[in-house]
Motif scaffolding. Structure first.
Motif, PDB file in Angstrom:
ATOM      1  N   LEU A 346       0.825  -1.203   0.000  1.00 24.28           N
ATOM      2  CA  LEU A 346       0.000   0.000   0.000  1.00 24.28           C
ATOM      3  C   LEU A 346       0.859   1.253   0.000  1.00 24.28           C
ATOM      4  O   LEU A 346       1.867   1.329   0.720  1.00 24.28           O
ATOM      5  CB  LEU A 346      -0.925   0.024   1.227  1.00 24.28           C
ATOM      6  CG  LEU A 346      -1.957  -1.084   1.351  1.00 24.28           C
ATOM      7  CD1 LEU A 346      -2.800  -0.881   2.599  1.00 24.28           C
ATOM      8  CD2 LEU A 346      -2.848  -1.157   0.117  1.00 24.28           C
ATOM      9  N   GLY A 347       0.467   2.246  -0.805  1.00 23.52           N
ATOM     10  CA  GLY A 347       1.144   3.537  -0.790  1.00 23.52           C
ATOM     11  C   GLY A 347       2.553   3.516  -1.332  1.00 23.52           C
ATOM     12  O   GLY A 347       3.416   4.250  -0.844  1.00 23.52           O
ATOM     13  N   ARG A 348       2.797   2.730  -2.372  1.00 18.72           N
ATOM     14  CA  ARG A 348       4.167   2.595  -2.876  1.00 18.72           C
ATOM     15  C   ARG A 348       4.681   3.869  -3.545  1.00 18.72           C
ATOM     16  O   ARG A 348       5.876   4.094  -3.633  1.00 18.72           O
ATOM     17  CB  ARG A 348       4.234   1.441  -3.871  1.00 18.72           C
ATOM     18  CG  ARG A 348       3.976   0.079  -3.222  1.00 18.72           C
ATOM     19  CD  ARG A 348       3.748  -0.998  -4.272  1.00 18.72           C
ATOM     20  NE  ARG A 348       3.525  -2.308  -3.673  1.00 18.72           N
ATOM     21  CZ  ARG A 348       3.058  -3.348  -4.328  1.00 18.72           C
ATOM     22  NH1 ARG A 348       2.756  -3.236  -5.615  1.00 18.72           N
ATOM     23  NH2 ARG A 348       2.874  -4.506  -3.720  1.00 18.72           N
ATOM     24  N   ASP A 349       3.770   4.691  -4.075  1.00 24.79           N
ATOM     25  CA  ASP A 349       4.162   5.972  -4.655  1.00 24.79           C
ATOM     26  C   ASP A 349       3.029   6.955  -4.412  1.00 24.79           C
ATOM     27  O   ASP A 349       1.998   6.617  -3.814  1.00 24.79           O
ATOM     28  CB  ASP A 349       4.489   5.843  -6.149  1.00 24.79           C
ATOM     29  CG  ASP A 349       3.354   5.228  -6.964  1.00 24.79           C
ATOM     30  OD1 ASP A 349       2.170   5.446  -6.602  1.00 24.79           O
ATOM     31  OD2 ASP A 349       3.631   4.539  -7.954  1.00 24.79           O
ATOM     32  N   ARG A 350       3.222   8.204  -4.868  1.00 25.49           N
ATOM     33  CA  ARG A 350       2.238   9.243  -4.557  1.00 25.49           C
ATOM     34  C   ARG A 350       0.866   8.918  -5.153  1.00 25.49           C
ATOM     35  O   ARG A 350      -0.162   9.094  -4.496  1.00 25.49           O
ATOM     36  CB  ARG A 350       2.719  10.599  -5.080  1.00 25.49           C
ATOM     37  CG  ARG A 350       1.783  11.748  -4.727  1.00 25.49           C
ATOM     38  CD  ARG A 350       2.229  13.041  -5.371  1.00 25.49           C
ATOM     39  NE  ARG A 350       2.156  12.999  -6.822  1.00 25.49           N
ATOM     40  CZ  ARG A 350       1.043  13.209  -7.536  1.00 25.49           C
ATOM     41  NH1 ARG A 350      -0.117  13.432  -6.910  1.00 25.49           N
ATOM     42  NH2 ARG A 350       1.053  13.174  -8.857  1.00 25.49           N
ATOM     43  N   LEU A 351       0.843   8.447  -6.399  1.00 26.43           N
ATOM     44  CA  LEU A 351      -0.434   8.141  -7.020  1.00 26.43           C
ATOM     45  C   LEU A 351      -1.162   7.015  -6.288  1.00 26.43           C
ATOM     46  O   LEU A 351      -2.380   7.051  -6.107  1.00 26.43           O
ATOM     47  CB  LEU A 351      -0.229   7.788  -8.490  1.00 26.43           C
ATOM     48  CG  LEU A 351       0.229   8.937  -9.394  1.00 26.43           C
ATOM     49  CD1 LEU A 351       0.457   8.422 -10.816  1.00 26.43           C
ATOM     50  CD2 LEU A 351      -0.792  10.065  -9.395  1.00 26.43           C
ATOM     51  N   ASP A 352      -0.405   6.013  -5.867  1.00 25.16           N
ATOM     52  CA  ASP A 352      -0.987   4.912  -5.113  1.00 25.16           C
ATOM     53  C   ASP A 352      -1.542   5.425  -3.782  1.00 25.16           C
ATOM     54  O   ASP A 352      -2.649   5.056  -3.361  1.00 25.16           O
ATOM     55  CB  ASP A 352       0.079   3.841  -4.876  1.00 25.16           C
ATOM     56  CG  ASP A 352      -0.499   2.556  -4.310  1.00 25.16           C
ATOM     57  OD1 ASP A 352      -1.706   2.331  -4.447  1.00 25.16           O
ATOM     58  OD2 ASP A 352       0.280   1.776  -3.719  1.00 25.16           O
ATOM     59  N   ALA A 353      -0.784   6.304  -3.117  1.00 25.65           N
ATOM     60  CA  ALA A 353      -1.228   6.854  -1.833  1.00 25.65           C
ATOM     61  C   ALA A 353      -2.482   7.710  -2.007  1.00 25.65           C
ATOM     62  O   ALA A 353      -3.424   7.627  -1.208  1.00 25.65           O
ATOM     63  CB  ALA A 353      -0.103   7.667  -1.203  1.00 25.65           C
ATOM     64  N   ASP A 354      -2.520   8.520  -3.061  1.00 31.95           N
ATOM     65  CA  ASP A 354      -3.703   9.347  -3.310  1.00 31.95           C
ATOM     66  C   ASP A 354      -4.923   8.478  -3.624  1.00 31.95           C
ATOM     67  O   ASP A 354      -6.046   8.774  -3.191  1.00 31.95           O
ATOM     68  CB  ASP A 354      -3.446  10.312  -4.459  1.00 31.95           C
ATOM     69  CG  ASP A 354      -2.526  11.454  -4.076  1.00 31.95           C
ATOM     70  OD1 ASP A 354      -2.203  11.579  -2.868  1.00 31.95           O
ATOM     71  OD2 ASP A 354      -2.106  12.213  -4.971  1.00 31.95           O
ATOM     72  N   GLY A 355      -4.714   7.409  -4.388  1.00 31.56           N
ATOM     73  CA  GLY A 355      -5.819   6.506  -4.678  1.00 31.56           C
ATOM     74  C   GLY A 355      -6.349   5.841  -3.416  1.00 31.56           C
ATOM     75  O   GLY A 355      -7.559   5.622  -3.269  1.00 31.56           O
ATOM     76  N   LEU A 356      -5.435   5.527  -2.504  1.00 30.51           N
ATOM     77  CA  LEU A 356      -5.835   4.924  -1.236  1.00 30.51           C
ATOM     78  C   LEU A 356      -6.665   5.912  -0.419  1.00 30.51           C
ATOM     79  O   LEU A 356      -7.684   5.534   0.184  1.00 30.51           O
ATOM     80  CB  LEU A 356      -4.580   4.497  -0.472  1.00 30.51           C
ATOM     81  CG  LEU A 356      -4.747   3.610   0.753  1.00 30.51           C
ATOM     82  CD1 LEU A 356      -5.449   2.314   0.393  1.00 30.51           C
ATOM     83  CD2 LEU A 356      -3.378   3.327   1.366  1.00 30.51           C
ATOM     84  N   ARG A 357      -6.238   7.162  -0.398  1.00 29.65           N
ATOM     85  CA  ARG A 357      -7.011   8.214   0.294  1.00 29.65           C
ATOM     86  C   ARG A 357      -8.447   8.269  -0.216  1.00 29.65           C
ATOM     87  O   ARG A 357      -9.406   8.288   0.554  1.00 29.65           O
ATOM     88  CB  ARG A 357      -6.327   9.559   0.075  1.00 29.65           C
ATOM     89  CG  ARG A 357      -7.093  10.778   0.575  1.00 29.65           C
ATOM     90  CD  ARG A 357      -6.618  12.020  -0.153  1.00 29.65           C
ATOM     91  NE  ARG A 357      -6.891  11.937  -1.591  1.00 29.65           N
ATOM     92  CZ  ARG A 357      -6.257  12.667  -2.509  1.00 29.65           C
ATOM     93  NH1 ARG A 357      -5.309  13.505  -2.166  1.00 29.65           N
ATOM     94  NH2 ARG A 357      -6.587  12.537  -3.797  1.00 29.65           N
ATOM     95  N   ASP A 358      -8.593   8.263  -1.545  1.00 33.42           N
ATOM     96  CA  ASP A 358      -9.919   8.375  -2.144  1.00 33.42           C
ATOM     97  C   ASP A 358     -10.762   7.129  -1.865  1.00 33.42           C
ATOM     98  O   ASP A 358     -11.967   7.226  -1.600  1.00 33.42           O
ATOM     99  CB  ASP A 358      -9.794   8.601  -3.652  1.00 33.42           C
ATOM    100  CG  ASP A 358      -9.091   9.909  -3.985  1.00 33.42           C
ATOM    101  OD1 ASP A 358      -9.001  10.789  -3.106  1.00 33.42           O
ATOM    102  OD2 ASP A 358      -8.609  10.040  -5.137  1.00 33.42           O
ATOM    103  N   ARG A 359     -10.138   5.962  -1.926  1.00 38.97           N
ATOM    104  CA  ARG A 359     -10.889   4.725  -1.713  1.00 38.97           C
ATOM    105  C   ARG A 359     -11.346   4.597  -0.260  1.00 38.97           C
ATOM    106  O   ARG A 359     -12.473   4.165   0.014  1.00 38.97           O
ATOM    107  CB  ARG A 359     -10.029   3.522  -2.107  1.00 38.97           C
ATOM    108  CG  ARG A 359     -10.798   2.217  -2.095  1.00 38.97           C
ATOM    109  CD  ARG A 359      -9.937   1.038  -2.515  1.00 38.97           C
ATOM    110  NE  ARG A 359     -10.718  -0.194  -2.532  1.00 38.97           N
ATOM    111  CZ  ARG A 359     -10.207  -1.411  -2.720  1.00 38.97           C
ATOM    112  NH1 ARG A 359      -8.892  -1.551  -2.911  1.00 38.97           N
ATOM    113  NH2 ARG A 359     -10.990  -2.480  -2.717  1.00 38.97           N
ATOM    114  N   VAL A 360     -10.494   4.984   0.676  1.00 40.74           N
ATOM    115  CA  VAL A 360     -10.864   4.911   2.093  1.00 40.74           C
ATOM    116  C   VAL A 360     -12.027   5.856   2.386  1.00 40.74           C
ATOM    117  O   VAL A 360     -12.956   5.512   3.123  1.00 40.74           O
ATOM    118  CB  VAL A 360      -9.640   5.224   2.981  1.00 40.74           C
ATOM    119  CG1 VAL A 360     -10.060   5.468   4.431  1.00 40.74           C
ATOM    120  CG2 VAL A 360      -8.638   4.075   2.915  1.00 40.74           C
ATOM    121  N   ALA A 361     -11.992   7.055   1.796  1.00 40.54           N
ATOM    122  CA  ALA A 361     -13.107   7.984   1.993  1.00 40.54           C
ATOM    123  C   ALA A 361     -14.396   7.429   1.396  1.00 40.54           C
ATOM    124  O   ALA A 361     -15.477   7.513   2.004  1.00 40.54           O
ATOM    125  CB  ALA A 361     -12.762   9.338   1.372  1.00 40.54           C
TER     126      ALA A 361
END
Length: 422
Positions: A346-361
């Protein structure tokens, strides 16, 4: 993180009539709000002040706009006192990135056109530096500062990139993605000795740090008041000292263009400046209700407790990675913010981290910040007075198990082909 080192949960802050602090905000109670650091949250009293100002503006715009520069100047005096700056050094801008843009537009190449940044820099500000370097025909040099670097190591990493070709240094005071302090005071003294302009990106510093400008030698400092200080969004300070400040002009030329700095920033045509005028109401609300020192102490204690509770939940996951849940070894940590390592995948790069933020919300109904540094993903906690221990306990109980499932699925997924994102 050791589960034996128990951090006591601080007693939640209350309003004078005994209601929870969150009642002073209009945040959706159906969502968890664990990411104050990204966009802030405006107390109702400041929202109401801004609404009243907008109504006044709309009732008589021809009266409002000619009188606006004087009102902005008065607000600058109040905001400068809060930051510990001289009113004559402070201009108001929409956000820290806009302040950086003002600086970049004003500077000219004097040496070799090189700009020194760090690998902790905020993306938009760093991209602006890269654009300026291209315009100068120079380049950006990036100082690598290990996440766990202390003051001396961080200072040496930045200074090692300075040279005869350096025309500008850009350094975060509080890093956004990694929640750490950088030794801007020491860097500033060395940059001044070498005659190199320094821009300090203090986007997170106002209110998070009690006196963000104390001891800081720099030509330019930018800080968002709509983050920790809870001002309406679109409120930031640009503090400029020394002869270079006379080159600074707002991004919009208006009838105040011939005025000296910072007065020429007070007149911006038809820009809605009600956020600037309502900002003192937010700052005063926290001071009157709890006091900023009490608020900062609470936020810091709560961040400690939240990091332990969530970190322990991550650490209990099966097959999550040996360091899942570990509190990141951050050199010069920031009060009120913590980094907890995510499970592998999880969160391997900025795009992955941003996608995780959106999915969790979207799927878990929690606003949270996920970041990446050196290929490792982190949950960035940023607490404010409206948060309580229950917010973090809920995340640990309901979100952490799901994140563990997502991590396992990510590790099973085939790697994306070269040159394509997942």
């Amino acid at each position: 993180m050791s589960e034996t080192e128990v951090v006591a949960a601080p007693r939640p802050l209350l309003l004078p009539h005994g209601a929870p602090a969150a009642h002073a905000w209009s945040l959706d109670p159906a969502l968890g709000h664990l990411n104050h650091g990204s966009f802030g949250a405006v107390p109702v009293v400041a929202q109401e002040r801004q609404s009243a100002l907008r109504a006044e503006m709309e009732r008589a715009p021809v009266v409002w706009f000619p009188a606006l520069p004087e009102r902005i100047a008065a607000a600058r005096v109040e905001l400068a006192a809060f930051l510990g700056a001289e009113p004559g050094d402070l201009a108001l801008v929409p956000n820290a990135s806009a302040g950086a843009g003002v600086v970049y537009a004003a500077l000219t190449r004097r040496r070799g056109g090189e700009i020194v940044v760090t690998d902790h820099g905020y993306g938009a500000v760093t991209m602006g530096a890269e654009r300026l370097a291209r315009r100068w025909g120079g380049r950006v040099r990036t100082a690598h500062v290990p996440l766990g670097a202390g003051e001396e190591e961080a200072y040496e990493a930045v200074v090692a990139e300075l040279g005869e070709a350096t025309d500008l240094v850009v350094v975060d005071q509080v890093t956004s993605a990694t929640a750490r302090l950088l030794p801007v005071a020491r860097i500033g003294r060395e940059a001044r000795r070498r005659g190199i302009p320094l821009l300090v990106d203090g986007a997170h510093a106002p209110a998070l740090l009690a006196a963000p400008l104390d001891g800081v030698t720099c030509d330019f400092w930018i800080g968002n008041l709509h983050k920790w200080a809870c001002a309406p969004r679109g409120t930031a300070a640009l503090v400029a000292r020394g002869p270079l400040r006379d080159r600074l002009h707002p991004l919009i030329d208006s009838w105040g263009a011939a005025e000296p700095y910072p007065d020429r920033f007070d007149q911006q045509g038809t820009v809605d400046a009600t956020a600037y005028l309502a900002a003192p109401a937010a700052i005063d609300f926290v001071e009157r209700t709890w006091g900023w020192d009490t608020a900062r102490a609470y936020m810091d204690g709560l961040a400690d407790h939240g990091a332990q509770v969530i970190g322990a939940a991550f650490a209990r996951l099966a097959d999550a990675g040996t360091d899942a849940g570990a509190l990141a070894d951050v050199g010069m940590p920031v009060p009120g913010m913590r980094l907890v390592r995510l499970p592998d995948g999880l969160g391997r790069d900025r795009l992955d981290a941003d996608g995780l933020r959106d999915r969790v919300a979207r799927e878990l109904a929690v606003e949270a910040a996920f970041t990446s540094f050196d290929g490792i993903g982190y949950l960035r906690l940023s607490a404010h007075v409206y948060n309580t221990p229950a917010d973090y306990e809920h995340f640990a109980r309901t979100c952490v198990p799901v994140l563990g499932e997502w991590a396992r699925a990510a590790r099973r997924a085939p790697a994306a082909p070269p040159g394509r994102s997942k």
